[in-house]
Design a protein around this motif. Structure first.
Motif, PDB file in Angstrom:
ATOM      1  N   LYS A 569       0.293 -62.131  52.898  1.00 39.66           N
ATOM      2  CA  LYS A 569      -0.537 -63.296  52.561  1.00 39.66           C
ATOM      3  C   LYS A 569      -0.290 -63.783  51.133  1.00 39.66           C
ATOM      4  CE  LYS A 569      -2.787 -63.156  56.522  1.00 39.66           C
ATOM      5  NZ  LYS A 569      -2.617 -64.220  57.553  1.00 39.66           N
ATOM      6  N   GLY A 570       0.626 -63.114  50.414  1.00 40.34           N
ATOM      7  CA  GLY A 570       0.974 -63.550  49.071  1.00 40.34           C
ATOM      8  C   GLY A 570       0.160 -62.916  47.961  1.00 40.34           C
ATOM      9  N   LYS A 571      -0.673 -61.934  48.276  1.00 42.91           N
ATOM     10  CA  LYS A 571      -1.482 -61.293  47.234  1.00 42.91           C
ATOM     11  C   LYS A 571      -0.648 -60.240  46.508  1.00 42.91           C
ATOM     12  CE  LYS A 571      -5.774 -58.720  46.437  1.00 42.91           C
ATOM     13  NZ  LYS A 571      -6.162 -59.562  45.317  1.00 42.91           N
ATOM     14  N   PRO A 572      -0.616 -60.274  45.163  1.00 46.98           N
ATOM     15  CA  PRO A 572       0.132 -59.258  44.420  1.00 46.98           C
ATOM     16  C   PRO A 572      -0.542 -57.900  44.496  1.00 46.98           C
ATOM     17  CG  PRO A 572      -1.060 -60.672  42.905  1.00 46.98           C
ATOM     18  CD  PRO A 572      -1.229 -61.274  44.270  1.00 46.98           C
ATOM     19  N   VAL A 573       0.251 -56.850  44.619  1.00 44.56           N
ATOM     20  CA  VAL A 573      -0.263 -55.481  44.677  1.00 44.56           C
ATOM     21  C   VAL A 573       0.463 -54.654  43.622  1.00 44.56           C
ATOM     22  CG1 VAL A 573      -0.495 -53.394  46.076  1.00 44.56           C
ATOM     23  CG2 VAL A 573      -0.843 -55.642  47.122  1.00 44.56           C
ATOM     24  N   SER A 574      -0.290 -53.963  42.789  1.00 44.39           N
ATOM     25  CA  SER A 574       0.278 -53.123  41.738  1.00 44.39           C
ATOM     26  C   SER A 574      -0.551 -51.849  41.627  1.00 44.39           C
ATOM     27  CB  SER A 574       0.290 -53.867  40.407  1.00 44.39           C
ATOM     28  OG  SER A 574       0.820 -53.069  39.382  1.00 44.39           O
ATOM     29  N   ILE A 575       0.071 -50.700  41.873  1.00 48.52           N
ATOM     30  CA  ILE A 575      -0.660 -49.425  41.863  1.00 48.52           C
ATOM     31  C   ILE A 575       0.144 -48.404  41.064  1.00 48.52           C
ATOM     32  CG2 ILE A 575      -1.721 -47.612  43.261  1.00 48.52           C
ATOM     33  CD1 ILE A 575      -1.769 -49.533  45.603  1.00 48.52           C
ATOM     34  N   ARG A 576      -0.543 -47.615  40.236  1.00 51.39           N
ATOM     35  CA  ARG A 576       0.047 -46.508  39.501  1.00 51.39           C
ATOM     36  C   ARG A 576      -0.714 -45.226  39.813  1.00 51.39           C
ATOM     37  NH1 ARG A 576       2.865 -50.357  38.608  1.00 51.39           N
ATOM     38  NH2 ARG A 576       3.906 -50.937  36.653  1.00 51.39           N
ATOM     39  N   GLU A 577       0.042 -44.173  40.027  1.00 52.43           N
ATOM     40  CA  GLU A 577      -0.541 -42.841  40.186  1.00 52.43           C
ATOM     41  C   GLU A 577       0.307 -41.866  39.378  1.00 52.43           C
ATOM     42  OE1 GLU A 577      -3.266 -41.960  41.568  1.00 52.43           O
ATOM     43  OE2 GLU A 577      -3.813 -43.783  42.677  1.00 52.43           O
ATOM     44  N   ILE A 578      -0.275 -40.712  39.059  1.00 52.85           N
ATOM     45  CA  ILE A 578       0.410 -39.702  38.257  1.00 52.85           C
ATOM     46  C   ILE A 578       0.503 -38.398  39.045  1.00 52.85           C
ATOM     47  CG2 ILE A 578       0.277 -38.269  36.165  1.00 52.85           C
ATOM     48  CD1 ILE A 578       1.013 -41.137  35.580  1.00 52.85           C
TER      49      ILE A 578
END
Length: 582
Positions: A569-578
């Motif tokens: 749908k064009g939504k940006p997704v940005s995820i960080r994990e450690i």
């Protein structure tokens, strides 16, 4: 289909007809209201903003329709460059785009000096937009093998550097990353689950990097997909003096023919390009009144060599090809990464680890996803003569007489010969010559190959129909393939120009380390000091959840998992994990 989609289709067809017909191309391009076509913007997810020579820069590229904020289906080629503080490009990559997504990598050689660089991404269509609308990300390079480190040595006027956390906004409203645990031992399996948490709204295209966070250095910031949307303008400004056409179907190669004699006309002259090799590409275009021509190359090619010639009277013209247009880099502002004396031991350790890893690269190689399309431009309608199935004759002359039915050589005068092909109709028009090809090279002067050594030939393919290639008509096709497939390397002819193309990068399949009982005997004695545990450049996520397994290395420390991309749908997704390796 809605009105907006219909309008785009009409404009795309107009662009396609222009770059194939070539009649007054430049004038017609300027007549298009290019504001009717949405601009594009490019986002690049790359593995690190701090790299050593001897390491790989990995990147994924997302081309976005700036009006709809969806992956763009306009451009089929994007460009990525690494630009130094002197505003000169270290490399320029062409990237094939598949539904707006592409990928690439670059191994940093020891010839690159330490310093600050910009990773730049754009399409040719974006050259019509506002200035500096291309993607730009900071990369710092440490080259421990060169003595001069003045570009990065710490000084009293050191500037504050934004860390990654300054520009990363975790967004897990649609997608969630789940680790089976947080701490791992060396060479152990990590199970990473990607989970859609909002009824298919997380489905989309993503890239994943798992790389060690080296706390000894302060890395420059990298933009997330979310912050990227807010930084880049999406609209054209004004009308450019000269429109750069989009690459709608693949590479758009342009050039110009100029007459040797100023009195010779260039309008409507046919220009042919051959990109030789096993899967050769052959195109014919028509020059406009200024001698400008365009080729659409929509087939992947391995070779960078190309042969270009004017059909008929080729000796009367000179040919030049245009370089792809790059953005204006004059206003680039570079990050000021600096290295302190306290980092010496960290630089030494990482350099040693890189040398060990590169020393064992041959047992852990990446592979290329090869193009299996070996079809010819004429399809599968040719009659094939594999010469090993027949008694071989010394030259092409005898081979046509004894083996290849319905093709022969006609003598024009004492030194000139032409090939002829008998059509299916009794009224075949022999005023048109056949298209004669050897390993993808068009042979206009047939006399030069009449006595060519037939023992070097693998096969001869024959088409007897009247054949049109673009707007050029031929009485049949004779397609000769040599055993070595390298006729073009020794081919020389006046008026035929040998040029080097910048080819799109091939798609790679990246090696993933595996540790289990089955591989124990072959892996136990091989050191593993990877900083980069995982790189997946193009992940199509279309399930409720997806499990990805990978293995840690002998390099202990803290590792960052970075997922970037866009939902359907064009939504940006940005995820960080450690995760931590102990």
């Amino acid at each position: 289909m809605n009105r907006h989609s219909m309008k785009l289709v009409v404009i795309f067809l107009l662009f396609y007809s222009l770059v194939n017909s070539q009649s007054n191309t430049e004038d017609k391009l300027q007549s298009i209201d290019y504001k009717d076509i949405p601009q594009e913007k490019v986002y690049i997810h790359y593995n690190s903003s701090l790299l050593f020579t001897g390491e790989y820069l990995y990147y994924s590229l997302y081309c976005i329709n700036a009006k709809l904020n969806l992956l763009s289906d306009l451009s089929k080629i994007a460009y990525v460059e690494l630009v130094g503080e002197d505003k000169k490009s270290i490399f320029q990559h062409k990237i094939n785009l598949n539904k707006g997504v592409g990928q690439g990598d670059f191994f940093l050689p020891v010839t690159i000096p330490s310093g600050n660089y910009k990773l730049v991404g754009y399409t040719q269509w974006m050259n019509n937009g506002v200035k500096n609308n291309f993607f730009q990300g900071d990369i710092s390079v440490i080259n421990p093998y060169q003595g001069n480190q003045k570009n990065i040595l710490e000084t009293s006027d050191k500037k504050e550097i934004n860390s990654d956390s300054d520009l990363i906004q975790n967004d897990n409203t649609n997608v969630k990353l789940i680790l089976n645990k947080k701490k791992f031992t060396k060479r152990s399996k990590v199970q990473l689950t990607i989970k859609d948490i909002r009824s298919n709204l997380g489905y989309g295209n993503y890239s994943i990097s798992v790389k060690k966070k080296d706390t000894s250095f302060q890395e420059a910031s990298r933009y997330s997909t979310k912050t990227f949307f807010s930084l880049y303008e999406s609209q054209q400004s004004g009308s450019p003096k000269k429109i750069v056409p989009p690459e709608l179907r693949g590479e758009l190669i342009s050039g110009k023919i100029t007459p040797v004699d100023s009195g010779t006309l260039v309008s409507n002259k046919k220009v042919a390009i051959s990109i030789p090799g096993e899967n050769y590409e052959l195109k014919i275009a028509e020059a406009d009144g200024d001698g400008v021509f365009y080729f659409n190359v929509d087939k992947a090619h391995i070779e960078q060599d190309a042969l270009v010639q004017v059909l008929g009277d080729k000796e009367k013209f000179r040919i030049t090809l245009d370089d792809p247009k790059s953005p204006d880099y004059s206003d680039l502002v570079f990050n000021k990464f600096s290295l302190s004396s306290e980092s010496k031991s960290s630089v030494l350790e990482r350099s040693v680890y890189n040398q060990i890893r590169n020393g064992y690269f041959s047992v852990k190689p990446d592979t290329l996803a090869l193009n299996d399309d070996k079809s010819r431009f004429y399809g599968d309608i040719a009659q094939v003569f594999n010469l090993d199935d027949y008694t071989r004759f010394p030259t092409i002359r005898e081979t046509l007489v004894e083996i290849v039915n319905n093709a022969w050589i006609k003598k024009i005068d004492e030194e000139q010969y032409v090939f002829q092909v008998r059509g299916y109709e009794s009224s075949s028009n022999y005023a048109f010559l056949p298209l004669v090809i050897i390993d993808g090279v068009i042979i206009q002067d047939h006399s030069t190959i009449v006595d060519y050594n037939a023992n070097k030939i693998k096969s001869i393919k024959l088409i007897r129909d009247l054949y049109f290639l673009n707007s050029q008509m031929f009485q049949g096709v004779i397609d000769i393939e040599t055993i070595d497939g390298d006729y073009y390397k020794s081919f020389r002819s006046e008026g035929v120009y040998s040029l080097t193309l910048s080819k799109p990068l091939p798609i790679k399949k990246y090696y993933h380390e595996q540790y289990d009982e089955a591989t124990k005997s072959t892996t136990d004695h091989i050191p593993d000091y990877r900083h980069q545990l995982l790189w997946i450049p193009n992940l199509k996520f279309d399930a409720k959840e997806m499990v990805i397994d990978f293995f840690t290395s002998d390099n202990v420390g803290q590792y960052e998992i970075s997922l970037e991309g866009f939902t359907d749908k064009g939504k940006p997704v940005s995820i960080r994990e450690i995760l931590i390796v102990e």
